[in-house]
Design an enzyme around this catalytic site. Structure first.
Site, PDB file in Angstrom:
ATOM      1  N   CYS A   1     -20.056  32.353 -11.568  1.00  0.00           N
ATOM      2  CA  CYS A   1     -18.501  32.777 -11.443  1.00  0.00           C
ATOM      3  C   CYS A   1     -17.860  31.750 -10.841  1.00  0.00           C
ATOM      4  CB  CYS A   1     -18.368  34.328 -11.555  1.00  0.00           C
ATOM      5  SG  CYS A   1     -19.128  35.572 -11.904  1.00  0.00           S
TER       6      CYS A   1
ATOM      7  N   HIS B   1     -10.476  35.366  -5.971  1.00  0.00           N
ATOM      8  CA  HIS B   1     -12.185  35.674  -6.831  1.00  0.00           C
ATOM      9  C   HIS B   1     -10.518  37.035  -7.252  1.00  0.00           C
ATOM     10  CE1 HIS B   1     -15.213  35.151  -8.772  1.00  0.00           C
ATOM     11  NE2 HIS B   1     -15.281  36.545  -8.391  1.00  0.00           N
TER      12      HIS B   1
ATOM     13  N   HIS C   1     -11.115  38.179 -16.173  1.00  0.00           N
ATOM     14  CA  HIS C   1     -12.364  36.965 -15.135  1.00  0.00           C
ATOM     15  C   HIS C   1     -12.696  36.211 -16.090  1.00  0.00           C
ATOM     16  CE1 HIS C   1     -15.445  35.756 -12.735  1.00  0.00           C
ATOM     17  NE2 HIS C   1     -15.759  36.659 -11.904  1.00  0.00           N
TER      18      HIS C   1
END
Length: 614
Positions: A198, A333, A373
């Site tokens: 990620c 994040h 995401h």
């Protein structure tokens, strides 16, 4: 010469050498600290955000881009063995690709991971948005740094019908994401594919910044891409209980109940700030500093680690030479998990939340609440959000926040969640933001983005051409593309009534690729030009043609007989570049050609040829 004189001479030379060495060291240090300009952006994100402008519309309007599973990927037959989350942020046309534009056959295109296809398209767009002709980069020292984490297309391809033999390796290899882009455009700088899960695209950005400062490349493309070809990641995380039942990321909220998957792609065009200024490229924002680290042997292979997050933030601030209180906002994040969000918030409170002015708390948000995401593209999505927010002077709100999470001691520092859209106010200093990305691999990245200084004033030149006619040049690989470009340009001109027609013509002529099918539309005003764009086939003021691909250059000396009194003087008065070139010829030939052109001696051979050349 006495010993004393020789000693004095030696000390002088030593002092000069030390001064020169000190200057060189200062130059090297300055280069290694030089801000890196973001001069172009391209993207595909959920909710129809296929351009930076459309992404900003989605963010500023506070839209939620989550949808049900796409219907064109055959996922219904693949989901077996339990109840799974079936909503997320999906691209509406992940399979769409103009293969012919890039000279790729249909069979090879079918074998290509859609992530490769997306990357080619948005990189071309980002380069043109930078004011650079993509075809002109062939052989250049341009680097490519691409974040990647999902490679499930290979499994899908292996189960497909025959017909793609020979293309599977180049179609699905991770290294080919950067390699194919470099090959297609002929780029000869470093080409690197990065997989840190990620945090991949933010790590790619960090590497690109370092390479530019070290002189490994003069221009760089940096970003990331994720397209889910199969629902495997949904099935796996649903089994682990890691996904929000409704597929939405509720970043830093009490209601946080798991992440929500998304997909997308984003590319930044980067240049050293000094190069961007000297090349006349528009600077959208600058990267002041960045840092990358690893969790190491923490409390779990995939668990986030607070001390490591604090260290990477402090390292990025040190690299940027910026104090924590000088940063206004952080794009977190913020995946919306009960474990990860509190750890991240506590790291931000410990670094950014201390010793801040009482009236200026750090403002915290997450783009994942809008588009999900997006995995390897998550970091670059956050950077683009912050660049757009700086340029618009507004910080968009984070969606799906009922109340701030009770698992965080928010009183431990000055941080506020962006639960409402806020103007981004500053007091005579540049806007600054941090962007975080933490990979499931344990690799953490943090980047400091800063608002660009105002562009130096540029002489816009005349607002109309001599004679009042403005040319707009268009081109496309095929005729249909030429018509599509004309339609888009016509809509753009309609939406932007204050555009300078001459400068738009200049951009069309000098900052875009000149492809085979070409048209020039001519008009004296906006109405005439828009009318010509609406009818490329039969409209007045339209010149059409197809290039043969022959790029040889020829000089035409038209010979005596084409001269006329006053020729070129209108151009001389209107355009400084023309006047400078004309004067240079006059000086080199030592002839008063301006006087000749308006006098009686123009038809004399000794003057006619030089005047025509000038």
């Amino acid at each position: 010469m006495t010993i004393e004189d020789r000693l004095r001479e030696y000390l002088k030379r030593a002092t000069m050498d030390l001064h020169e060495t000190s200057s060189r060291l200062a130059d090297v240090e300055g280069r290694l600290r030089e801000p890196i300009a973001i001069v172009g952006m391209g993207c595909r994100f959920p909710g129809g955000a296929d351009t930076p402008e459309q992404l900003w519309e989605l963010l500023s309007e506070g839209r939620d881009a989550a949808l049900g599973f796409p219907t064109d990927r055959g996922w219904g037959e693949q989901i077996t063995g339990g109840d799974f989350v079936t909503e997320g942020g999906f691209l509406s046309d992940a399979a769409g690709f103009d293969a012919a534009f890039f000279g790729i056959s249909p069979r090879e295109a079918t074998a290509m991971d859609p992530q490769q296809r997306l990357l080619l398209e948005i990189s071309w767009e980002a380069i043109e948005r930078s004011g650079i002709d993509p075809t002109g980069l062939k052989g250049s020292k341009t680097g490519v740094y691409v974040g990647i984490s999902n490679q499930d297309y290979a499994a899908l391809l292996s189960a497909a019908v025959a017909g793609n033999d020979g293309y599977g390796l180049t179609g699905t290899g991770a290294s080919l994401l950067s390699g194919r882009l470099a090959y297609t455009l002929g780029l000869e700088g470093p080409a690197v594919s990065v997989d840190t899960a990620c945090s991949s695209s933010l790590v790619a950005l960090h590497l690109a910044v370092q390479a530019l400062r070290a002189g490994e490349c003069n221009l760089a493309l940096a970003g990331g891409v994720t397209v889910m070809s199969t629902p495997a990641v949904f099935m796996e995380f649903s089994r682990q209980g890691g996904l929000a039942p409704d597929g939405r990321c509720k970043a830093f909220a009490e209601a946080a109940d798991g992440t929500g998957w998304g997909e997308g792609a984003g590319v930044l065009v980067l240049e050293r700030l000094s190069d961007a200024r000297s090349n006349g490229h528009h600077v959208l924002a600058v990267v002041r500093g960045s840092a990358v680290n690893q969790d190491g042997a923490s409390n779990g292979l995939t668990a986030p680690n607070g001390p490591s997050q604090r260290r990477v933030i402090r390292a990025a601030l040190a690299n940027a030479r910026v104090a924590a209180e000088e940063v206004d906002a952080v794009e977190g994040h913020g995946t919306g998990t009960r474990l990860g969000d509190p750890i991240e918030a506590q790291a931000l409170l410990a670094t950014y939340g201390q010793e801040r002015p009482k009236n200026r708390p750090l403002l915290l948000g997450s783009v994942k609440s809008n588009i999900g995401h997006t995995q390897a593209a998550a970091g670059v999505a956050g950077v683009m959000k912050m660049v757009l927010a700086m340029r618009n002077g507004v910080l968009p709100r984070t969606l799906h926040v009922d109340t701030p999470s009770s698992h965080v001691d928010w009183s431990a520092g000055a941080i506020e969640l962006l639960t409402e859209t806020q103007p981004w106010q500053v007091d005579g200093r540049p806007r600054r933001a941090g962007v975080s990305a933490f990979g499931i691999s344990g690799t953490n990245a943090h980047v400091i983005i800063e608002e660009a200084e105002p562009e130096p004033a540029v002489d816009a030149g005349p607002s109309v051409l001599p004679g009042g006619v403005v040319p707009w040049m268009l081109s496309g690989r095929v005729e249909e593309a030429l018509h599509d470009q004309a339609a888009r340009l016509r809509q753009f001109v309609t939406d932007e009534p204050d555009l300078d027609l001459v400068w738009l013509g200049r951009a069309l002529a000098t900052t875009r690729a000149h492809l085979a099918h070409r048209a020039v539309v001519l008009g004296a005003d906006r109405t005439a030009l828009a009318g010509a764009l609406s009818d490329l086939d039969n409209g007045p003021g339209v010149v059409r043609g197809v290039s043969t691909g022959d790029t040889r250059l020829a000089f035409l000396f038209s010979g005596q007989g084409s001269q006329r009194p006053g020729m070129g003087l209108g151009l001389y008065e209107a355009f400084p570049a023309y006047a400078a070139a004309f004067d240079e010829v006059c000086a080199a030939l030592d002839m008063p050609l301006r006087e000749v052109i308006v006098g009686d001696s123009l038809d004399q051979t000794s003057f006619t040829q030089p005047a025509l050349f000038a």
